[in-house]
Design a protein around this motif. Structure first.
Motif: not given
Length: 301
Positions: A120-121, A128-132, A136-140, A154-157
């Motif tokens: 999905f990434l 959309l390109g990496e920045k956009e 659209h990504i959420v993590v737990t 953490q690395g991608k913010g």
């Protein structure tokens, strides 16, 4: 409360600030035009979330916009099969600019979850390109800074919430549906997570009581253990209600992951619908039956 395996019992005591943060975040994403949520997880992160959605909202949630009232469709994947993912994207008409991808893994190293996340990434970044795509990504994941998922987010913010380990009282991933793991997707599905936790908190004193006559879970455990001593080590979980079928599937996973280890313990099976239940009833008399019903007039959150 001396055992780390029982940490899930204090999950309803989640900090109000985190609840507010989840609700605010989800509302902002919906205002931004999100129409679909893809949830990637295993066990409690997938089956528990399906059970919440189908019991508390609707089994037809994804099919009728009038049911959703502006909330997104929910698509849950646990099996790592690229062809299935690609087919689902095509058949359901998911668009990268209106889809959020929610990745949940307590360990942060669950192979199936990370494999699906990679698919999905790539899909998001290609469109959309990496920045956009990061928006659209959420993590737990765990709060100990462990695992590949934590390092990646953490690395991608990337927006990230933590499934607490409570240090001395850990809540295994399969029990984490009332942690942020389940609450994030529940909020996306329009579930009032405050009421959900309030309902869990209301029954908390009963389920933590040492009085077996008042504690229904304690009482059920005693009966199950006595049956086990008599050779009944097969538990059949059943329901005639469509809204409860995902719940008994999830409950089976909780049973076998917690009570069947090293070739010992209890095996749990599921029988839903009259045909499967009748087939089980005519099998050898070596089972314990649990029948679950859905009665909305008696359900209080």
């Amino acid at each position: 409360r001396d055992s780390r395996r029982l940490g899930y019992r204090i999950l309803p005591d989640l900090d109000e600030k985190i609840i507010d943060e989840i609700i605010t975040f989800v509302n902002e994403r919906i205002k931004a035009g999100i129409k679909d949520l893809v949830l990637l997880g295993m066990g409690g992160q997938s089956m528990g979330n399906i059970a919440l959605q189908e019991m508390l909202v609707s089994t037809l949630w994804n099919y009728f916009p009038q049911l959703r009232k502006g909330y997104p469709r929910i698509h849950i994947f646990d099996n790592a099969e690229t062809r299935d993912l690609a087919t689902h994207l095509y058949k359901k008409g998911l668009r990268s600019d209106t889809t959020d991808v929610y990745i949940s893994s307590k360990s942060g190293d669950t192979v199936e979850t990370l494999t699906n996340a990679y698919f999905f990434l790539n899909w998001l970044e290609a469109d959309l390109g990496e920045k956009e795509a990061i928006k659209h990504i959420v993590v737990t994941t765990n709060d100990g800074g462990k695992g590949l998922l934590y390092g990646f987010a953490q690395g991608k913010g990337i927006k990230m919430w933590f499934i607490p380990t409570y240090k001395d009282e850990d809540a295994p991933g399969r029990y984490s549906v009332l942690s942020v793991s389940g609450l994030v997707s529940a909020a996306y599905a329009g579930i009032d997570i405050r009421r959900l936790l309030a309902g869990a908190k209301a029954i908390q004193p009963i389920l933590m009581s040492d009085n077996w006559e008042q504690n229904e879970a304690f009482y059920s455990a005693i009966l199950a253990y006595l049956a086990y001593l008599k050779g009944r080590n097969i538990f059949i979980l059943s329901s005639f209600s469509e809204k409860m079928r995902s719940y008994v599937d999830w409950l089976r996973q909780l049973f076998v992951e917690s009570l069947a280890k090293d070739g010992k313990g209890i095996f749990a099976g599921v029988a839903t619908g009259i045909d499967s239940i009748e087939a089980v009833l005519t099998s050898p008399d070596d089972k314990v039956f649990f029948v679950f019903n859905y009665a909305p007039e008696s359900v209080t959150l």
